[in-house]
Every structure is written in C-alpha cells, then in structure tokens.
Write an enzyme that holds these catalytic residues in place. Sequence first.
Site, short mmCIF file in Angstrom:
data_model
loop_
_atom_site.label_atom_id
_atom_site.label_comp_id
_atom_site.label_asym_id
_atom_site.label_seq_id
_atom_site.Cartn_x
_atom_site.Cartn_y
_atom_site.Cartn_z
N THR A 129 0.84 -1.21 0.00
CA THR A 129 0.00 0.00 0.00
C THR A 129 0.87 1.26 0.00
O THR A 129 0.57 2.24 -0.69
CB THR A 129 -0.90 -0.01 1.26
OG1 THR A 129 -1.62 -1.24 1.27
CG2 THR A 129 -1.87 1.14 1.28
N THR A 149 0.96 -3.23 9.94
CA THR A 149 1.02 -4.64 9.57
C THR A 149 1.34 -5.49 10.80
O THR A 149 2.18 -5.12 11.63
CB THR A 149 2.06 -4.97 8.48
OG1 THR A 149 2.22 -6.40 8.41
CG2 THR A 149 3.44 -4.38 8.70
N ILE A 150 0.66 -6.62 10.87
CA ILE A 150 0.97 -7.56 11.95
C ILE A 150 2.35 -8.19 11.74
O ILE A 150 2.91 -8.78 12.64
CB ILE A 150 -0.09 -8.68 12.10
CG1 ILE A 150 -0.12 -9.58 10.85
CG2 ILE A 150 -1.46 -8.13 12.42
CD1 ILE A 150 -0.86 -10.90 11.07
N ASP A 151 2.88 -8.06 10.51
CA ASP A 151 4.16 -8.73 10.21
C ASP A 151 5.36 -7.96 10.77
O ASP A 151 6.45 -8.50 10.88
CB ASP A 151 4.34 -8.87 8.69
CG ASP A 151 3.17 -9.58 8.03
OD1 ASP A 151 2.46 -10.33 8.72
OD2 ASP A 151 2.96 -9.39 6.81
N ARG A 186 1.80 -34.78 23.43
CA ARG A 186 1.91 -34.62 21.98
C ARG A 186 2.91 -33.53 21.59
O ARG A 186 3.28 -32.69 22.41
CB ARG A 186 0.55 -34.19 21.41
CG ARG A 186 -0.43 -35.31 21.29
CD ARG A 186 -1.79 -34.79 20.87
NE ARG A 186 -2.68 -35.90 20.56
CZ ARG A 186 -4.00 -35.81 20.52
NH1 ARG A 186 -4.59 -34.65 20.79
NH2 ARG A 186 -4.72 -36.86 20.22
N ARG A 195 4.14 -13.59 6.70
CA ARG A 195 4.72 -13.58 5.33
C ARG A 195 6.19 -13.98 5.37
O ARG A 195 6.53 -14.96 5.99
CB ARG A 195 4.54 -12.19 4.70
CG ARG A 195 3.32 -12.07 3.86
CD ARG A 195 3.26 -10.83 3.04
NE ARG A 195 4.03 -9.72 3.54
CZ ARG A 195 4.25 -8.62 2.86
NH1 ARG A 195 3.77 -8.50 1.65
NH2 ARG A 195 4.94 -7.64 3.36
O1 F6P Z 1 0.57 -9.12 5.71
C1 F6P Z 1 -0.37 -9.50 6.67
C2 F6P Z 1 -0.79 -10.92 6.45
O2 F6P Z 1 -1.71 -11.30 7.47
C3 F6P Z 1 0.36 -11.93 6.39
O3 F6P Z 1 0.88 -12.25 7.65
C4 F6P Z 1 -0.30 -13.07 5.67
O4 F6P Z 1 0.66 -13.85 4.99
C5 F6P Z 1 -1.20 -12.38 4.68
O5 F6P Z 1 -1.44 -11.08 5.20
C6 F6P Z 1 -2.51 -13.06 4.45
O6 F6P Z 1 -3.19 -12.40 3.44
P1 F6P Z 1 -4.74 -12.62 3.13
O7 F6P Z 1 -5.53 -11.85 4.15
O8 F6P Z 1 -4.91 -12.10 1.76
O9 F6P Z 1 -5.01 -14.09 3.25
#
Ligand code: F6P
Length: 373
Positions: A129, A149-151, A186, A195
């Site tokens: 974005t 971003t959560i990443d 387990r 990502r």
């Molecule tokens: O970039 C944020 C994220 O949640 C990543 O961690 C993940 O790989 C991706 O987006 C998932 O994308 P979507 O919501 O399109 O499945």
Amino acid sequence: MSDIKKIAILTGGGDCPGLNPVIRAVVKTAIEKYGLEVIGIENGYHGLYHKSFVPLTLDKVQEIIGVGGTILHSSNKDNLFIYPVRDENDEIVKDENGNIQYHDVSDIAVQNLKDAGIDALFILGGDGTLTSGRDFARKGVKVMGIPKTIDNDLACTDFTFGFDTAITVATDGLDRVRTTGMSHHRIMVVEIMGRGAGWLTLHAGIAGAADVILIPEIPYDIQKVAQKIIDDKKKGKTFSIVAVAEGAKSVDGKQVILKVREDSPDPIRLGGVGAVIADELESLVGSEARATVLGHVQRGGSPTAHDRVLSTRYGYAAVEYAMQGKFGNMVVLQGNEIKYVSLEDVIGQKTKNVEPDGELVTVAKAMGVSFGD
Ligand code: F6P
C-alpha cells in the site's frame, strides 16, 4: 499557516487491529485542533479509483478505539499503477489466452482527489500500500504514510501497529495448545502468520515458551528439530511446542504455498507448513503430533492497549507533520520517539527481517529454543 483544509484517509492491504484508533486520532486531531474537513476513502485504492468517498465526522469515530478491522474497509488487490483491465461490472477481463491485462489508472485517482478538493492523503498500510503511496507522492499528491502490519516487516520503524495484538493472540494460542499438548503427550505445532518475516513467530514463540521456533530467516533442518525433541524427551519432557512461521524455509529452500491469487499484486499466499512439519516430526520422533493454524484470528478483534496507544500517537503525529507540510513521509517509531522518514527511504529498502544472529534469537537460544539450524 498551512494551506491544508481537507484531508482524506485510506486503509489498504490486509487489515489489522489498530486501524480504527489511527482513523479516530487523525479525525479528532484534524477536526478539533485544526478545523479540517476529513473524508474517508472506502475499500482502499479501489475506493480512490471509484470515488467511494464518505465524510468522516467526529460521531463516526466515536466508540471505535477498541474495535478491530477498519470502518473504511480495505483491499489488497488494487494497485492502481498496475491495475487489471475490468469490464463495466468491475469484473476482470482476460485476453484470449486467459491472461489478465494490466493498465495504469493512477492519473484517474489523482484527478478524483483534485475533483473532491482533497489537499492531502493519509495512507494506512504496509509495504504494498505504501509503495503506491510513494508513487502517488512522486505524482505530486501530498501523502502521509502510517505504518500498519501484523508482520512488523516495514523498514525504518521499530514497530508497526497491529503487531502487538497479533503477538498477544499468537501467544495465547501457544498457551492454549500447551495444556492440551501436556495432557496427551503430543508435539503441538502452531503455524503463525508473518509472510516472509519471522518477527511475529519469534516474539510469540519466546512469550509462549516454545521449544522450537522456525522462521524464514533461519532455514531449518527437520532432522535437527526432531533431535531436539528426542533429546527433550530423554530429559523427561512429555510434550513439545513448535512455533512455525508460515514462511519458514527448510534448508533446501522449500516454502509451503497455500494458493496463488492471480488477481493480487502480491499473489503468493503462504500456509500449510505447520501440517507438513507435524507429519514429519510424528514419524521422526515417534510421538503423536497435531498442527494448528492460527490464521486470520491473529488479525481480527480488539487491539491491545499498546496498539491503541501506538495508533493514537501515529494518527496525531501524522496530522501534526501534515500541518507542517512534511509530505511524502511515513510516521515511524524509533526507540520511543515518533518521527518521520521519507517514503522513498522506507520503500527503497528491503523489508525488515529478523537478524539470525540478533539479540532476540540469542536470547531465545539461551532459553533452550531450537531454530532447527
Ligand atoms: O501481511 C499480513 C498478512 O496477514 C500476512 O501475515 C499473511 O501472509 C497475509 O497477510 C494473508 O493475506 P490474506 O488476508 O490475503 O489471506
């Protein structure tokens, strides 16, 4: 005196907790401190192209600080610089060979902003974005970026909002599989988003006391992972917790891809590595293994107090910097200070990744964690 009178806010890419508190902070600061008019652009860049503009007034941002998602909705498929050709029903048109055709519709978006009298555009997003944000800035649009971003993989900022909430959810997931894993002796494998970056898995893995943490930045050898669990068993441990990033790579470079979204500018969707690893460990270790995919649970729901505060700081600072005319930038958190950095610098760099020899990895290893390396 600033010549900014009317601003617009857009949320793009995958959503995350904290978007609404940013919107609230921008709207409250813009209206109450500066008397600006604020417009919300719905569905990210899709709405910018289709002129889905709505007034954002103070009443619209009441009671949203603790609400997940985005009141403006979002899209992660609408790069207006490489936009699929669509028909009058907004369906993607393919050529005779089944290939999607692309064109650049960014000038239409710029004109839409001008026609609506919008002086500045606040873009809440991650690298995709904000890459478009930089490109709009290059076209003369007054852009202010806010890192989401959560990443947590955006360059130049220590933390993006949404990350803390996702860590909290993922840690809770690890805590929950721990007790059932203990009951049944387990191996519990938990697949965590992120990502190509291992930040979320690394933080949650440490907080959730995982025995094994597998991240894209440190390719894993499954034999070494199995050996770690066997060694732990010999010492009397009757269960194991494996936190695996969806983008984890084995030493031979393999990543598990869930699907390819051909209509998306970032088409690869990762997913499935947890099940692969659980199967492999079950046969190598000889203990039952189960895989859990936390998935979008990590992106939904109420932002943590930490994310609400960070989002509020970002939103406030973004308006302040805009009123000082500091466009073409993204607000960042460096140390505990909110600053701004040029979008050219943010986007010009590689995404931010975990240092394999960095402090957090060293700390985790000191706690006995195996990275499979
Ligand atoms: O970039 C944020 C994220 O949640 C990543 O961690 C993940 O790989 C991706 O987006 C998932 O994308 P979507 O919501 O399109 O499945």
